[in-house]
Design a protein around this motif. Structure first.
Motif, PDB file in Angstrom:
ATOM      1  N   VAL A  44      35.679  41.339  45.247  1.00 56.80           N
ATOM      2  CA  VAL A  44      36.273  42.583  44.760  1.00 56.80           C
ATOM      3  C   VAL A  44      36.474  43.551  45.910  1.00 56.80           C
ATOM      4  CG1 VAL A  44      35.259  42.328  42.461  1.00 56.80           C
ATOM      5  CG2 VAL A  44      34.054  43.648  44.188  1.00 56.80           C
ATOM      6  N   ARG A  45      37.514  44.363  45.778  1.00 63.05           N
ATOM      7  CA  ARG A  45      37.848  45.358  46.790  1.00 63.05           C
ATOM      8  C   ARG A  45      36.968  46.595  46.622  1.00 63.05           C
ATOM      9  NH1 ARG A  45      44.363  45.496  46.016  1.00 63.05           N
ATOM     10  NH2 ARG A  45      44.185  47.242  47.499  1.00 63.05           N
ATOM     11  N   ALA A  46      36.617  47.220  47.723  1.00 61.70           N
ATOM     12  CA  ALA A  46      35.867  48.474  47.673  1.00 61.70           C
ATOM     13  C   ALA A  46      36.798  49.593  47.221  1.00 61.70           C
ATOM     14  CB  ALA A  46      35.291  48.785  49.046  1.00 61.70           C
ATOM     15  N   GLY A  47      36.204  50.603  46.567  1.00 59.36           N
ATOM     16  CA  GLY A  47      36.970  51.773  46.175  1.00 59.36           C
ATOM     17  C   GLY A  47      37.174  51.890  44.676  1.00 59.36           C
ATOM     18  N   LYS A  48      37.665  53.064  44.259  1.00 56.76           N
ATOM     19  CA  LYS A  48      37.975  53.447  42.879  1.00 56.76           C
ATOM     20  C   LYS A  48      36.737  53.659  42.019  1.00 56.76           C
ATOM     21  CE  LYS A  48      42.748  52.011  42.590  1.00 56.76           C
ATOM     22  NZ  LYS A  48      43.827  51.457  41.769  1.00 56.76           N
TER      23      LYS A  48
ATOM     24  N   TYR B  36      34.426  44.005  49.660  1.00 56.06           N
ATOM     25  CA  TYR B  36      35.012  44.115  50.993  1.00 56.06           C
ATOM     26  C   TYR B  36      36.026  45.264  51.041  1.00 56.06           C
ATOM     27  CZ  TYR B  36      39.389  42.132  49.270  1.00 56.06           C
ATOM     28  OH  TYR B  36      40.578  41.936  48.598  1.00 56.06           O
ATOM     29  N   PRO B  37      36.282  45.838  52.212  1.00 60.73           N
ATOM     30  CA  PRO B  37      37.305  46.883  52.361  1.00 60.73           C
ATOM     31  C   PRO B  37      38.674  46.252  52.598  1.00 60.73           C
ATOM     32  CG  PRO B  37      36.073  46.664  54.392  1.00 60.73           C
ATOM     33  CD  PRO B  37      35.486  45.668  53.442  1.00 60.73           C
ATOM     34  N   ASP B  38      39.579  46.395  51.651  1.00 63.35           N
ATOM     35  CA  ASP B  38      40.903  45.808  51.790  1.00 63.35           C
ATOM     36  C   ASP B  38      41.736  46.641  52.767  1.00 63.35           C
ATOM     37  OD1 ASP B  38      42.675  43.677  50.145  1.00 63.35           O
ATOM     38  OD2 ASP B  38      43.919  45.394  50.729  1.00 63.35           O
ATOM     39  N   PRO B  39      42.541  46.003  53.612  1.00 63.27           N
ATOM     40  CA  PRO B  39      43.324  46.764  54.610  1.00 63.27           C
ATOM     41  C   PRO B  39      44.339  47.721  54.000  1.00 63.27           C
ATOM     42  CG  PRO B  39      43.908  44.422  54.618  1.00 63.27           C
ATOM     43  CD  PRO B  39      42.668  44.564  53.800  1.00 63.27           C
ATOM     44  N   THR B  40      44.734  47.518  52.738  1.00 57.98           N
ATOM     45  CA  THR B  40      45.654  48.477  52.115  1.00 57.98           C
ATOM     46  C   THR B  40      44.956  49.785  51.769  1.00 57.98           C
ATOM     47  OG1 THR B  40      45.204  47.521  49.933  1.00 57.98           O
ATOM     48  CG2 THR B  40      47.103  46.658  51.145  1.00 57.98           C
TER      49      THR B  40
ATOM     50  N   ALA C  52      36.519  38.585  54.530  1.00 57.85           N
ATOM     51  CA  ALA C  52      37.250  38.485  53.267  1.00 57.85           C
ATOM     52  C   ALA C  52      38.622  37.861  53.471  1.00 57.85           C
ATOM     53  CB  ALA C  52      37.386  39.870  52.647  1.00 57.85           C
ATOM     54  N   THR C  53      39.290  38.235  54.547  1.00 62.39           N
ATOM     55  CA  THR C  53      40.638  37.713  54.811  1.00 62.39           C
ATOM     56  C   THR C  53      40.602  36.194  54.977  1.00 62.39           C
ATOM     57  OG1 THR C  53      41.303  39.776  55.856  1.00 62.39           O
ATOM     58  CG2 THR C  53      42.628  37.828  56.356  1.00 62.39           C
TER      59      THR C  53
END
Length: 769
Positions: free
Chosen positions: A258-262, A283-287, A342-343
């Motif tokens: 899962v992406r970090a944030g929100k 993980y921190p997604d680059p977007t 993650a990538t």
């Protein structure tokens, strides 16, 4: 002279018009007593009827009466004249002293509507300073150069909770409060947390690839090792998992990427656990994050606040309880990984395409895409210290507003803790100086709190709340959170109790930044649309509001719609924040301090607490209307699942009762003499009870700590009551009608209890359910 002598003689000679006779007779056959009272006119009539005055000197049985006539000798006349003169002098002195007190007694200005000054009446209130003068003084004393100095003093490369650096910063805050002449004290707590292994490491292995050893970690994760199939789940929100369920994706035992944030890491892990996942990798997604792909993330996954190993209890002095854990501790593994890790995994995933709503290009993951996760976090006991200072009020010193900021951080934590701590200390200095040197006398007290262990889930603040819950809920009437108040410059966000909305709106119109008011700069479409947001569970103000029932608020300057990306990393430095604010940290911190300071000062300056009672009335009505409409739909479609009962009518009746008592309290305010100090205190106490009485008394604070039925978290909230109705509406046979009706009944009683409390005295209650 003869006339004066005659008058004095009549006064002191026991004439019948100057006393009252009492005759008490006891009824021996019962407990009642009779009292006969005869005044002078009765006596005169008795004299005329009997033709004699002997009864004035003797009782009916012939015994001498206490009242005797004085003989008119020169000696007695001199004595009587001297006595009269003495009485006159004493009376004059008493009148003079009373007049002097009335002259110096200050008068409070009303905070709801103007009142005429009560001539000749002592109020006992603190001298009032004009509100415009209060604002000007604060603006003069809270300056950018002062804050720059505080930034330098409270910046540290590392100050994790319980460390020597954290304790050193706490001592600096303590010394500052002492220097300002404040009453100061500290609270020690011995808490249990999870830290990464000192000699070992956490690791992940994708298929047969190389072993990855992330340095970041998530405190309170379940420990152990397991292998499961990878499954990409976007941000890990409830809606994301619903989309996967709608695609009939098997989530049982999967390792969620899962992406970090929100939402917070704790919420991501809790949502995954509901889907029977075995582990979560965040993980921190680059977007979303533009920092380097080797940056580690730090955080915690306790779905709650405070020490999870003493839920509902304070961690004082190695407090020992029977083994117990918070219901918010996860039962699955959780670990952070870097972008690079993650990538490499996401590029190799097979399986189905993700839902279109996500806009992702990678696959969801096949059941052959296995990941091994090993978490070896170790439990650690830490001693943390909270530091307090208070500016005492001059009228209601035992009622106080609290301003607080966390002092610790995973790394440098400049935005997370340094700015907030600096603003806290500078506000304490400014307001102390206003009291000592400028004649400002707050009616109520202001408490300044420097918390430790904020990064582990507001542990320091929550332990303080748990330790003094019964007294705080009666005396602390507002909490203002100063954590993360400057993270950008293009936006402004506020989350707070509806009771504080009017205060917030007024402060937005009064506080200026770059020449314009905050409202004009950031609320062009209305402050509730552009600025107001829902308070999240990971907000440090949340336990004050949803656990303790204290009206609370939090706010921050932002970079538009984007969150500050350096929280929970080692990159939260002054340089990074300077880049995010275009070098305006000090100016923004001044505006943030003015915003918090004006709200706090308004709460201690005015007669009455300016809290918006009718706002909650709107929120309750809105929720009840939604519940009622859904219930009627179910009753029309599936009458056998939700039969007609009076329960919903009771809820509607309780809502109407709250509305009536709110209006009644407003009427009491308008019709009361607001220069009456005791009356102000009584009304303020009724206002203060509103938030606390929204805490459901029917659930355990250990199992469900956030008991607020409107802003809390759990099945007891009005918002959650719509979920079983949705299940009924689609004809779900597993929908529990009795549970739903029981929850409705408990919510009804909570709302009615709040209405009863607002009404004040028991004899003012006229609502029955």
């Amino acid at each position: 002279m003869d006339q004066a002598r005659s008058t004095i003689s009549k006064i002191f000679n026991g004439e019948p018009h100057s006393y009252t006779r009492f005759n008490l007779t006891q009824n021996m056959e019962g407990d009642n007593s009779q009292v006969e009272m005869k005044l002078s006119s009765d006596m005169d009539e008795e004299v005329r009827e009997n033709g004699t005055g002997d009864h004035l000197n003797h009782t009916s049985n012939g015994r001498p009466h206490i009242v005797q006539r004085f003989k008119r000798t020169p000696k007695n006349l001199c004595f009587m004249a001297a006595t009269a003169l003495l009485v006159f002098i004493i009376g004059y002195l008493i009148g003079y002293v009373a007049h002097r007190k009335r002259d110096v007694a200050p008068v409070c200005a009303p905070s709801v509507r103007p009142f005429e000054e009560a001539v000749g009446r002592e109020t006992g209130a603190a001298p009032l300073m004009d509100w415009d003068d209060v604002k000007k003084l604060l603006a003069q004393k809270l300056t950018a150069p002062k804050l720059d100095g505080a930034f330098r003093e409270f910046s540290k490369v590392s100050h994790r909770a319980g460390s020597a650096e954290d304790e050193m910063l706490g001592d600096k805050v303590f010394q500052k409060f002492k220097e300002f002449g404040m009453k100061i004290w500290t609270d020690e707590h011995f808490i249990k947390v999870q830290d990464p292994p000192v000699s070992g490491f956490n690791k992940i292995v994708y298929k047969n690839g190389p072993e990855e050893r992330p340095k970041g970690f998530l405190s309170y994760s379940k420990t152990g090792s397991l292998t499961g199939a990878a499954l990409y789940a976007s941000y890990g929100q409830e809606g994301d998992f619903r989309l996967l369920r709608d695609k009939s994706v098997n989530m049982n035992g999967r390792v969620m990427l899962v992406r970090a944030g929100k939402i917070s890491p704790a919420e991501k892990v809790a949502n995954a656990a509901k889907m029977n996942a075995s582990a979560v990798l965040i993980y921190p997604d680059p977007t979303d994050y533009s920092f380097g792909d080797q940056t580690d993330l730090y955080g915690h996954v306790h779905l709650g606040s405070g020490d999870p190993y003493t839920p509902g209890f304070p961690s004082f002095n190695h407090t020992q309880f029977p083994p117990v854990e918070s219901s918010g501790l996860p039962q699955i593994l959780a670990q952070t990984i870097t972008q690079a890790m993650a990538t490499r995994i996401l590029r190799q995933l097979g399986g189905e395409n993700p839902p279109e709503e996500w806009g992702s290009y990678n696959k969801l993951g096949h059941e052959n895409d296995t990941i091994t996760v090993e978490v070896n976090n170790v439990p650690t006991e830490k001693k943390i210290i909270n530091v307090f200072g208070v500016i005492k009020g001059f009228v209601d010193a035992d009622r106080y507003v609290v301003l607080g900021a966390q002092r610790d951080s995973w790394g440098p934590g400049f935005a997370a803790s340094t700015v907030g701590t600096s603003v806290l200390v500078e506000l304490a200095r400014s307001i102390s100086d206003m009291v000592k040197n400028d004649g400002f006398k707050p009616r109520r007290s202001i408490v300044f709190a420097s918390w430790s262990a904020g990064e582990y889930g507001s542990v320091g603040a929550t332990e303080w709340l748990e330790g003094y819950l019964s007294s705080l809920s009666m005396k602390a009437f507002t909490y203002i959170n100063l954590d993360g108040i400057v993270t950008g410059r293009n936006g402004f966000k506020v989350a707070g109790s509806p009771l504080l909305h009017t205060l917030i709106k007024n402060a937005l119109n009064e506080v200026k930044n770059n020449g314009n008011s905050l409202a004009k700069q950031f609320a062009r479409s209305g402050w509730e649309t552009n600025i107001l947001e829902t308070m999240k569970m990971d907000n440090a103000a949340y336990p004050f509001l949803a656990f303790s029932g204290i009206p609370s608020m939090s706010f921050r300057f932002t970079s538009g719609n984007k969150d500050y990306q350096y929280f929970g990393t080692m990159l939260d430095t002054q340089e990074k924040l300077n880049a995010a604010t275009s070098g305006q940290i000090s100016q923004l911190a001044v505006a943030a301090g003015q915003f918090a300071g004006q709200i706090a000062l308004r709460l201690v300056h005015d007669h009455l607490l300016q809290m918006d009672l009718m706002k909650y009335n709107e929120i309750i009505r809105s929720n009840v209307v939604k519940i009622n409409l859904k219930a009627k739909q179910v009753q029309r479609t599936w009458p056998q699942l939700l039969p007609q009962t009076p329960t919903l009518q009771w809820l509607i009746a309780a809502t109407a009762s709250f509305s009536r008592t709110s209006l009644s309290l407003l009427k009491d305010i308008q019709n009361s003499d607001l220069e009456d100090t005791e009356m102000c205190r009584i009304i303020n106490d009724r206002i203060m009870m509103v938030e606390r009485n929204f805490l459901s008394p029917y659930i355990s604070p250990r199992e469900t700590p956030f008991r607020h039925i409107l802003l809390g978290s759990g099945s007891h909230t009005l918002k959650a009551l719509a979920s079983p109705l949705d299940a009924h509406r689609i004809g779900n046979p597993d929908a529990d009608t009795n549970l739903f009706l029981n929850q409705i009944a408990l919510a009804t009683l909570t709302i009615q209890g709040c209405a009863n409390s607002l009404a004040g005295d028991f004899w003012a209650l006229n609502d029955e359910i």
